[in-house]
Design a protein around this motif. Structure first.
Motif, PDB file in Angstrom:
ATOM      1  N   LYS A 139      25.372  -6.960  -3.419  1.00  0.00           N
ATOM      2  CA  LYS A 139      24.419  -7.878  -2.797  1.00  0.00           C
ATOM      3  C   LYS A 139      23.254  -7.051  -2.265  1.00  0.00           C
ATOM      4  O   LYS A 139      23.406  -5.895  -1.892  1.00  0.00           O
ATOM      5  CB  LYS A 139      25.067  -8.646  -1.637  1.00  0.00           C
ATOM      6  N   LYS A 165      19.867 -24.917  -4.665  1.00  0.00           N
ATOM      7  CA  LYS A 165      20.651 -24.013  -3.813  1.00  0.00           C
ATOM      8  C   LYS A 165      20.990 -24.660  -2.465  1.00  0.00           C
ATOM      9  O   LYS A 165      22.159 -24.673  -2.064  1.00  0.00           O
ATOM     10  CB  LYS A 165      19.895 -22.704  -3.578  1.00  0.00           C
ATOM     11  N   ARG A 192      21.575  -7.274   0.548  1.00  0.00           N
ATOM     12  CA  ARG A 192      21.558  -6.958   1.983  1.00  0.00           C
ATOM     13  C   ARG A 192      22.659  -5.950   2.340  1.00  0.00           C
ATOM     14  O   ARG A 192      23.575  -6.234   3.095  1.00  0.00           O
ATOM     15  CB  ARG A 192      21.672  -8.254   2.789  1.00  0.00           C
ATOM     16  N   ASP A 201      17.095 -15.316   6.661  1.00  0.00           N
ATOM     17  CA  ASP A 201      18.349 -14.598   6.854  1.00  0.00           C
ATOM     18  C   ASP A 201      19.263 -15.307   7.847  1.00  0.00           C
ATOM     19  O   ASP A 201      18.796 -15.970   8.781  1.00  0.00           O
ATOM     20  CB  ASP A 201      18.068 -13.185   7.364  1.00  0.00           C
ATOM     21  N   ASN A 202      20.569 -15.131   7.639  1.00  0.00           N
ATOM     22  CA  ASN A 202      21.518 -15.599   8.642  1.00  0.00           C
ATOM     23  C   ASN A 202      21.500 -14.642   9.837  1.00  0.00           C
ATOM     24  O   ASN A 202      20.778 -13.648   9.855  1.00  0.00           O
ATOM     25  CB  ASN A 202      22.920 -15.753   8.058  1.00  0.00           C
ATOM     26  N   GLU A 237      13.109 -17.032   1.701  1.00  0.00           N
ATOM     27  CA  GLU A 237      14.440 -16.693   2.189  1.00  0.00           C
ATOM     28  C   GLU A 237      14.455 -16.588   3.716  1.00  0.00           C
ATOM     29  O   GLU A 237      13.577 -15.971   4.308  1.00  0.00           O
ATOM     30  CB  GLU A 237      14.909 -15.368   1.582  1.00  0.00           C
ATOM     31  N   TYR A 287      19.438 -18.383   3.340  1.00  0.00           N
ATOM     32  CA  TYR A 287      19.252 -19.689   2.721  1.00  0.00           C
ATOM     33  C   TYR A 287      17.760 -19.854   2.460  1.00  0.00           C
ATOM     34  O   TYR A 287      16.937 -19.039   2.904  1.00  0.00           O
ATOM     35  CB  TYR A 287      19.808 -20.811   3.603  1.00  0.00           C
ATOM     36  N   GLU A 315      19.906 -11.682  -6.857  1.00  0.00           N
ATOM     37  CA  GLU A 315      20.379 -10.479  -6.181  1.00  0.00           C
ATOM     38  C   GLU A 315      19.904  -9.187  -6.855  1.00  0.00           C
ATOM     39  O   GLU A 315      20.320  -8.090  -6.495  1.00  0.00           O
ATOM     40  CB  GLU A 315      21.902 -10.489  -6.081  1.00  0.00           C
ATOM     41  N   THR A 353      23.232 -10.755   6.568  1.00  0.00           N
ATOM     42  CA  THR A 353      24.124 -10.455   5.456  1.00  0.00           C
ATOM     43  C   THR A 353      23.946 -11.441   4.309  1.00  0.00           C
ATOM     44  O   THR A 353      24.405 -11.188   3.195  1.00  0.00           O
ATOM     45  CB  THR A 353      25.592 -10.490   5.907  1.00  0.00           C
ATOM     46  N   ASP A 354      23.299 -12.574   4.588  1.00  0.00           N
ATOM     47  CA  ASP A 354      23.083 -13.598   3.569  1.00  0.00           C
ATOM     48  C   ASP A 354      21.836 -14.385   3.969  1.00  0.00           C
ATOM     49  O   ASP A 354      21.214 -14.110   5.000  1.00  0.00           O
ATOM     50  CB  ASP A 354      24.301 -14.501   3.447  1.00  0.00           C
TER      51      ASP A 354
END
Length: 489
Positions: free
Chosen positions: A43, A483, A45, A350-351, A348, A358, A279, A355-356
């Protein structure tokens, strides 16, 4: 005269054989990549702590020298990893910007290649002629929160003169201690770059940075240009037409420009976009193949025979790509119809732990976008924009939302649904309809730059498409690369 001809013929045959060998290794590297990919890094991140077990394993291998050469502002170690016994030093550094990790992953793939049992002749040629030095993830603090800048808030790549960042100081110290013949400056660029005047993304972009405002070409810079020409020929095999060349305007604060000035042939590599490669794993593979092939041509010295003028033939970088482009759509406004193109970016977010992510999409431009392109393009002539509505029923929870036949709601023109219980830490839905709170007041639809692109497309009074959070959904077939939608409170 005959002797001169024979010498020229021998030289021609030697170059031809060398290029043939390099083409063979390039193909073999591409086809066997799965044998060497470092699967623990899959990934974008990636974090500093994920690299440490890999570096420790390398350190236990007697072929390598691993040295701590500095620390980041927050105290994370910066490690220089060296291998080879040759007289020519090659220095590769990555992730000067924390959110540009593609080449960092490729570097660890390269280590796996060097540790493998195959390609013994090629590795012998590389390691007996060269000494390779890798400084992966120069900006680990930025990588931790997936941001470009370091903890000081500066762009390390603009700190080559003032050297206020410990990361920049480390890079300068290592460069000076090695005085390497070649340096690979490894970055990521926006996925919205394209090869000039084409719809193709600039999957890889190159630059042999200038060392002065006059953009002079000395032997140091010329060698970088020749290696770039070689790398371009490799990428063209696997991503034809998807290579760009950065503007060579001199930036006196930048490391690449100064490293060129200090006597190291600096090669900037920027990893951009590739269709359906969110990715950047295919681009990572291209990094692996092209960097190793470039190292091989440096080891053999065959780059010296490459025509310098071919560097200028690489198309320039442009920035005219959208994730989604609607062409010629009808937009009714104040009782009159207008024809627009609409360009959408899926941005994008980030959370909490970076690490991920949306998507929270935006209209980026509208009007005549005929000189722009899209990863996805809908020729929307004859289609009229229509505002979506709120579904007539209210549901209890996000979990209940996932049980609904949302596609049927879209076909009825509903793009929003009210939800009673929305967790405070939820920002998105996994289904193509926006969840709104009980008291959320839906504003009237106005197509303008900056809005979240959510609306319907109708033709002859029938709904054909829904655009939800910038994702196009075919209401006839259900086809989409959707998504996530948003939660609005």
């Amino acid at each position: 005269m005959i002797l001169k001809f024979r010498i020229l013929l021998f030289a021609f045959l030697f170059v031809g054989i060398s290029y043939g060998q390099e083409n063979d290794i390039t193909t073999a590297l591409y086809e066997t990549y799965g044998d060497f990919k470092e699967h623990s890094l899959n990934k974008r991140r990636i974090k500093h702590h994920q690299l440490q077990p890999l570096i420790a394993k390398i350190k236990s291998n007697k072929k390598y020298t691993v040295r701590k050469v500095g620390t980041s502002i927050e105290g994370r170690d910066l490690s220089l990893i060296s291998i080879g016994s040759g007289e020519v030093d090659v220095f590769l550094w990555s992730q000067m910007h924390g959110n540009e990790p593609t080449a960092t992953q490729a570097i660890f793939d390269i280590f796996n290649f060097l540790n493998g049992d195959t390609f013994s002749e090629e590795k012998e040629a590389i390691l007996s002629n060269l000494k390779l030095h890798f400084l992966p993830m120069i900006n680990p603090d930025g990588a931790e929160v997936y941001q470009r800048r370091n903890t000081l808030g500066i762009d390390i790549n603009r700190d080559a003169l003032r050297l206020q960042s410990p990361e920049g100081q480390t890079l300068k110290k290592v460069r000076d201690s090695l005085n390497a013949a070649f340096g690979f400056n490894l970055h990521d660029q926006s996925t919205y770059y394209n090869a000039e005047q084409t719809e193709k993304p600039a999957t890889i972009s190159y630059l042999a940075p200038p060392f002065n405002y006059e953009k002079d070409i000395n032997e140091v810079r010329a060698n970088a240009m020749k290696v770039i020409v070689f790398m371009n020929s490799i990428i063209q095999k696997y991503a034809p037409g998807q290579v760009g060349r950065y503007s060579d305007d001199f930036e006196p604060r930048a490391f690449g420009d100064n490293i060129q000035k200090w006597g190291t042939s600096a090669i900037l590599i920027e990893s951009g976009g590739y269709t359906n490669d969110v990715e950047k794993q295919e681009i990572r593979k291209l990094n692996y193949v092209s960097i190793l092939s470039a190292i091989y041509t440096i080891a053999n010295g065959t780059y010296k025979n490459i025509a310098l003028e071919d560097y200028e033939k690489i198309p320039k970088n442009d920035r005219k790509l959208f994730d989604l482009k609607l062409t010629g759509v009808t937009y009714p406004l104040l009782d009159k119809d207008y024809i627009l193109d609409i360009g959408i970016h899926r941005l994008e977010v980030d959370n909490e732990n970076s690490t991920d992510f949306y998507y929270s999409s935006r209209v980026i431009d509208q009007g005549d976008l005929s000189t722009y392109y899209g990863y996805e393009t809908l020729e929307a002539s004859g289609y009229k924009i229509k505002a979506g509505t709120v579904a007539p029923t209210t549901i209890t929870s996000i979990k209940a939302l996932n049980k609904l036949n949302v596609f049927e709601l879209l076909k009825l023109g509903h793009t929003y649904i009210r939800v009673i219980d929305i967790p405070s830490d939820e920002n998105k839905t996994e289904v193509p309809i926006h969840a709104i709170s009980e008291n959320y007041k839906l504003p009237p639809l106005r197509i303008e730059v900056g809005i979240n692109p959510t609306f319907l497309l109708e033709k002859d009074g029938e709904l054909h498409y829904a655009i939800i959070n910038g994702f196009l959904i075919d209401l006839k077939t259900g086809r989409s690369n959707f998504k996530n939608a948003m939660i609005l409170r």
